[in-house]
Scaffold this active site. Structure first.
Site, PDB file in Angstrom:
ATOM      1  CE  LYS A  64      -4.026  -2.045   2.438  1.00  0.00           C
ATOM      2  NZ  LYS A  64      -4.366  -2.443   3.763  1.00  0.00           N
ATOM      3  CD  GLN A 114      -3.663  -4.756   6.888  1.00  0.00           C
ATOM      4  OE1 GLN A 114      -3.996  -3.618   6.210  1.00  0.00           O
ATOM      5  NE2 GLN A 114      -3.906  -5.805   6.057  1.00  0.00           N
ATOM      6  CG  ASP A 168     -10.002  -0.848   5.140  1.00  0.00           C
ATOM      7  OD1 ASP A 168      -9.291  -1.121   4.002  1.00  0.00           O
ATOM      8  OD2 ASP A 168      -9.402  -1.036   6.204  1.00  0.00           O
TER       9      ASP A 168
HETATM   10  N1  GUN Z   1      -6.641  -7.392   5.736  1.00  0.00           N
HETATM   11  C1  GUN Z   1      -6.845  -7.955   4.887  1.00  0.00           C
HETATM   12  N2  GUN Z   1      -7.426  -7.258   3.774  1.00  0.00           N
HETATM   13  C2  GUN Z   1      -7.432  -5.968   4.643  1.00  0.00           C
HETATM   14  C3  GUN Z   1      -8.103  -4.798   3.888  1.00  0.00           C
HETATM   15  O1  GUN Z   1      -8.362  -4.716   2.969  1.00  0.00           O
HETATM   16  N3  GUN Z   1      -8.159  -3.871   4.926  1.00  0.00           N
HETATM   17  C4  GUN Z   1      -7.649  -4.202   6.021  1.00  0.00           C
HETATM   18  N4  GUN Z   1      -8.019  -3.077   6.848  1.00  0.00           N
HETATM   19  N5  GUN Z   1      -7.132  -5.184   6.673  1.00  0.00           N
HETATM   20  C5  GUN Z   1      -7.255  -6.253   5.467  1.00  0.00           C
END
Ligand code: GUN
Length: 296
Positions: free
Chosen positions: A53, A97, A120
């Site tokens: 990211k 996350q 998200d």
């Molecule tokens: N863990 C796996 N995929 C994601 C996501 O898209 N966002 C977040 N915050 N955690 C994740």
């Protein structure tokens, strides 16, 4: 002929589009969008995801910050950080996350995030708005899939779409987007899950099959109709003695045997995965515009 849906190249194209928009935004006197990722502990998958990211943000001119907590962090400390990020006007959007350590209730943390910064799309306000077809932040993976279908000209209207999995992050929002009253959408959607007795009976009728269950190789050739579109969301790390680091990512679909039957199929890796990250960047750009007084 089977066409392989190239998520990696599509994501690169979209990152270039985002970079241009961010550059135009800065040229007009606005500051760069700013995304913050909060990561707790040292989960290997989460580390890799947050690192990609940050890389993608850099490529697009989006500022990114990673805030780390030890896995012993308390719920109160995490909630205090969420409150601080909610109030920080230099932060356009942030994510916490997942997964979080077992002693922290992820739902409680997500509900504490300001829905206007929830890039998200996990907050109940954004989930509810999505269900109602109102403007909101869409959950990144389903939004990335919709973008792939759209960019490949795959029509969903009137099609039988079967979604495998009912997770809050993928299955449920995916089903919702496919049945909304716009394109891509307008599909007849079936959601199969662990309590569905005969999954193959449903998948064999799918014009578009989207698998998000995390069981490597679950979708076999005899479960897929000739000419179907198959989208594989599964990314499970499996041992592979031939791979340089002894493991590789494997999707839910038995790609080798299923691909010849399909009109379109996504590979793993290089299919849906790269699109998830660009969706997050798109949401961050949208948050920044709203936050800095652009019209959405
Ligand atoms: N863990 C796996 N995929 C994601 C996501 O898209 N966002 C977040 N915050 N955690 C994740």
């Amino acid at each position: 002929m089977t066409e392989i849906i190239d998520g990696k190249t599509t994501a690169k194209t979209i990152r270039a589009e985002i970079r241009e928009e961010v550059a135009a935004m800065k040229a007009a006197g606005f500051r760069a969008p700013h995304l913050v990722a909060v990561i707790v502990g040292h989960d290997g998958g989460s580390e890799a995801y947050v690192a990609s990211k940050a890389r993608a943000c850099g490529e697009c001119g989006i500022d990114s910050t990673v805030i780390r907590f030890d896995e012993t962090v308390t719920k109160e400390e995490l909630l205090a950080e969420v409150a601080r990020l909610n109030a920080d006007s230099s932060v356009d959007g942030f994510i916490v996350q997942l997964p979080l350590p077992a002693h922290i209730d992820a739902d409680e943390i997500i509900e504490a995030i300001d829905p206007r910064k929830d890039v998200d799309g996990f907050h109940p306000v954004n989930v509810g708005k999505m269900q109602l077809g109102l403007p909101c932040f869409l959950s990144a993976t389903p939004a990335g899939i919709v973008e792939l279908l759209s960019r490949y000209g795959i029509k969903t209207r009137g099609k039988n779409c079967v979604v495998l999995g009912r997770s809050n992050i993928v299955g449920r929002p995916m089903a919702s987007l496919l049945m909304r009253k716009e394109e891509p959408g307008n599909a007849t959607v079936t959601v199969c899950h662990s309590a569905t007795p005969d999954i193959a009976d449903h998948t064999r009728r799918a014009d578009i099959l989207i698998s998000a269950i995390g069981i490597p190789g679950f979708v076999k050739a005899d479960m897929v109709k000739d000419g179907a579109v198959v989208i594989d969301v599964g990314t499970t790390r499996v041992p592979d003695p031939l791979a340089p680091n002894g493991s590789r990512l494997r999707g839910d679909v038995d790609f080798e045997n299923v691909a010849p039957k399909c009109s379109y199929i996504t590979p793993v890796p290089g299919g849906v995965g790269p699109m998830t990250i660009v969706s997050l960047l798109q949401n961050t750009l949208k948050a920044a515009k709203a936050n800095q007084g652009h019209r959405l």
